[in-house]
Design a protein around this motif. Structure first.
Motif, PDB file in Angstrom:
ATOM      1  N   ALA A  18       0.868  -1.183   0.000  1.00 58.26           N
ATOM      2  CA  ALA A  18       0.000   0.000   0.000  1.00 58.26           C
ATOM      3  C   ALA A  18       0.901   1.229   0.000  1.00 58.26           C
ATOM      4  N   ASP A  19       0.473   2.232  -0.738  1.00 56.12           N
ATOM      5  CA  ASP A  19       1.189   3.494  -0.811  1.00 56.12           C
ATOM      6  C   ASP A  19       0.119   4.580  -0.878  1.00 56.12           C
ATOM      7  N   TYR A  20      -0.014   5.363   0.194  1.00 56.27           N
ATOM      8  CA  TYR A  20      -1.080   6.364   0.233  1.00 56.27           C
ATOM      9  C   TYR A  20      -0.669   7.535   1.122  1.00 56.27           C
ATOM     10  N   GLU A  21      -1.507   8.565   1.128  1.00 53.24           N
ATOM     11  CA  GLU A  21      -1.271   9.739   1.969  1.00 53.24           C
ATOM     12  C   GLU A  21      -2.275   9.755   3.110  1.00 53.24           C
ATOM     13  N   LEU A  22      -1.757   9.952   4.321  1.00 54.14           N
ATOM     14  CA  LEU A  22      -2.568  10.028   5.525  1.00 54.14           C
ATOM     15  C   LEU A  22      -2.656  11.493   5.937  1.00 54.14           C
ATOM     16  N   ALA A  37       1.291  19.129   5.820  1.00 50.49           N
ATOM     17  CA  ALA A  37       1.061  18.374   4.587  1.00 50.49           C
ATOM     18  C   ALA A  37       0.749  16.925   4.965  1.00 50.49           C
ATOM     19  N   PRO A  38       0.083  16.188   4.083  1.00 50.75           N
ATOM     20  CA  PRO A  38      -0.208  14.785   4.387  1.00 50.75           C
ATOM     21  C   PRO A  38       1.059  13.954   4.588  1.00 50.75           C
ATOM     22  N   VAL A  39       0.926  12.905   5.388  1.00 56.43           N
ATOM     23  CA  VAL A  39       2.018  11.966   5.652  1.00 56.43           C
ATOM     24  C   VAL A  39       2.007  10.911   4.551  1.00 56.43           C
ATOM     25  N   ARG A  40       3.164  10.642   3.982  1.00 55.76           N
ATOM     26  CA  ARG A  40       3.280   9.607   2.952  1.00 55.76           C
ATOM     27  C   ARG A  40       3.506   8.271   3.653  1.00 55.76           C
ATOM     28  N   VAL A  41       2.627   7.305   3.418  1.00 60.70           N
ATOM     29  CA  VAL A  41       2.697   5.998   4.075  1.00 60.70           C
ATOM     30  C   VAL A  41       2.921   4.915   3.022  1.00 60.70           C
ATOM     31  N   GLN A  42       3.949   4.103   3.247  1.00 51.01           N
ATOM     32  CA  GLN A  42       4.212   2.945   2.408  1.00 51.01           C
ATOM     33  C   GLN A  42       4.203   1.726   3.332  1.00 51.01           C
ATOM     34  N   ALA A  43       3.376   0.751   2.997  1.00 49.84           N
ATOM     35  CA  ALA A  43       3.225  -0.414   3.867  1.00 49.84           C
ATOM     36  C   ALA A  43       3.340  -1.706   3.058  1.00 49.84           C
ATOM     37  N   LYS A  44       3.826  -2.727   3.755  1.00 50.80           N
ATOM     38  CA  LYS A  44       3.933  -4.060   3.158  1.00 50.80           C
ATOM     39  C   LYS A  44       3.486  -5.069   4.202  1.00 50.80           C
ATOM     40  N   PHE A  60       7.293  12.373   6.533  1.00 48.72           N
ATOM     41  CA  PHE A  60       6.513  13.571   6.837  1.00 48.72           C
ATOM     42  C   PHE A  60       7.415  14.704   7.304  1.00 48.72           C
ATOM     43  N   ASP A  61       6.857  15.904   7.259  1.00 46.80           N
ATOM     44  CA  ASP A  61       7.519  17.085   7.817  1.00 46.80           C
ATOM     45  C   ASP A  61       6.799  17.452   9.101  1.00 46.80           C
ATOM     46  N   TYR A  62       7.574  17.691  10.161  1.00 40.21           N
ATOM     47  CA  TYR A  62       7.031  18.045  11.475  1.00 40.21           C
ATOM     48  C   TYR A  62       7.315  19.528  11.720  1.00 40.21           C
ATOM     49  N   THR A  63       6.268  20.308  11.911  1.00 40.85           N
ATOM     50  CA  THR A  63       6.386  21.745  12.125  1.00 40.85           C
ATOM     51  C   THR A  63       6.059  22.051  13.572  1.00 40.85           C
ATOM     52  N   ALA A  64       7.006  22.714  14.252  1.00 38.09           N
ATOM     53  CA  ALA A  64       6.798  23.058  15.660  1.00 38.09           C
ATOM     54  C   ALA A  64       7.729  24.205  16.039  1.00 38.09           C
ATOM     55  N   PRO A  65       7.363  24.956  17.081  1.00 36.63           N
ATOM     56  CA  PRO A  65       8.281  25.999  17.552  1.00 36.63           C
ATOM     57  C   PRO A  65       9.463  25.378  18.289  1.00 36.63           C
ATOM     58  N   CYS A  66      10.624  26.015  18.144  1.00 37.74           N
ATOM     59  CA  CYS A  66      11.809  25.571  18.865  1.00 37.74           C
ATOM     60  C   CYS A  66      11.552  25.727  20.363  1.00 37.74           C
ATOM     61  N   ASP A  67      11.960  24.737  21.139  1.00 38.68           N
ATOM     62  CA  ASP A  67      11.750  24.778  22.589  1.00 38.68           C
ATOM     63  C   ASP A  67      12.641  25.794  23.291  1.00 38.68           C
ATOM     64  N   ARG A  68      13.658  26.323  22.625  1.00 36.43           N
ATOM     65  CA  ARG A  68      14.544  27.310  23.244  1.00 36.43           C
ATOM     66  C   ARG A  68      14.263  28.735  22.779  1.00 36.43           C
ATOM     67  N   PHE A  77      11.091  13.933   8.591  1.00 39.41           N
ATOM     68  CA  PHE A  77      11.276  12.652   9.259  1.00 39.41           C
ATOM     69  C   PHE A  77      10.931  11.513   8.309  1.00 39.41           C
ATOM     70  N   VAL A  78      11.652  10.418   8.437  1.00 38.59           N
ATOM     71  CA  VAL A  78      11.314   9.146   7.803  1.00 38.59           C
ATOM     72  C   VAL A  78      11.365   8.116   8.924  1.00 38.59           C
ATOM     73  N   ARG A  79      10.231   7.552   9.261  1.00 38.37           N
ATOM     74  CA  ARG A  79      10.144   6.603  10.365  1.00 38.37           C
ATOM     75  C   ARG A  79       9.657   5.252   9.849  1.00 38.37           C
ATOM     76  N   SER A  80      10.253   4.181  10.353  1.00 33.24           N
ATOM     77  CA  SER A  80       9.853   2.826   9.981  1.00 33.24           C
ATOM     78  C   SER A  80       9.340   2.093  11.213  1.00 33.24           C
ATOM     79  N   PHE A  81       8.284   1.305  11.007  1.00 35.21           N
ATOM     80  CA  PHE A  81       7.647   0.577  12.101  1.00 35.21           C
ATOM     81  C   PHE A  81       7.343  -0.843  11.635  1.00 35.21           C
TER      82      PHE A  81
END
Length: 165
Positions: A18-22, A37-44, A60-68, A77-81
């Protein structure tokens, strides 16, 4: 995304991709919307010796204010699970498995949970971020502010006299 894995469960060696956008753009996380933006998901999903293994890669791209310093930053980010998919769970402590009683799983739920659990607890614009001046609030990454930071906290003034003796 509902994903029917019946053919994978019934045939050893079978794989399904499967290859889709979440879309997580409306998700509120830590008081903001970090997914612009949507997260790109590739699953097997693959049946190996009667066990269905699920491998997922989320990009995906993670947007947040700097903690400092508070500057908004975008971090890619590219995360595998990996998970094991089973038709039914026996005990209560089966958190390592995804249940698919009718050979169908909602792939969005475990992917979202995995993404949120993989995010860093501290988000910095750069490793050596200098933060804000505690006196005037200037972003010290843009240059020095000229404040005298050697002032002693009035509550500790008594201790200063002990060091001078």
């Amino acid at each position: 995304m509902l994903w029917n894995l019946k053919k994978v469960f019934l045939t050893e060696g079978e794989s399904l991709y499967a290859d889709y956008e979440l879309d997580l753009r409306n998700m509120d996380f830590n008081g903001g919307a970090p997914f612009k933006a949507p997260v790109r998901v590739q699953a097997k999903a693959e049946n190996r010796a009667g066990v269905v293994d699920l491998a997922v890669t989320a990009t995906f791209d993670y947007t947040a204010p700097c903690d400092r310093c508070g500057e908004e930053t975008i971090t890619p980010f590219v995360r595998s699970f990996n998970h094991t998919v089973v038709q039914s769970l026996v005990g209560e402590n089966d958190g390592d498995y995804i249940e698919a009683p009718d050979h169908t799983i909602d792939l969005d739920a475990p992917v979202t949970a995995d993404i949120l659990l993989s995010l860093p607890s501290k988000h910095l614009c750069k490793e050596d971020c200098k933060g804000l001046c505690p006196k005037c609030g200037k972003n010290l990454n843009e240059g020095e502010c000229g404040c005298d930071l050697r002032e002693v906290d009035p509550r500790l003034e008594v201790l200063k006299s002990l060091l001078q003796e």
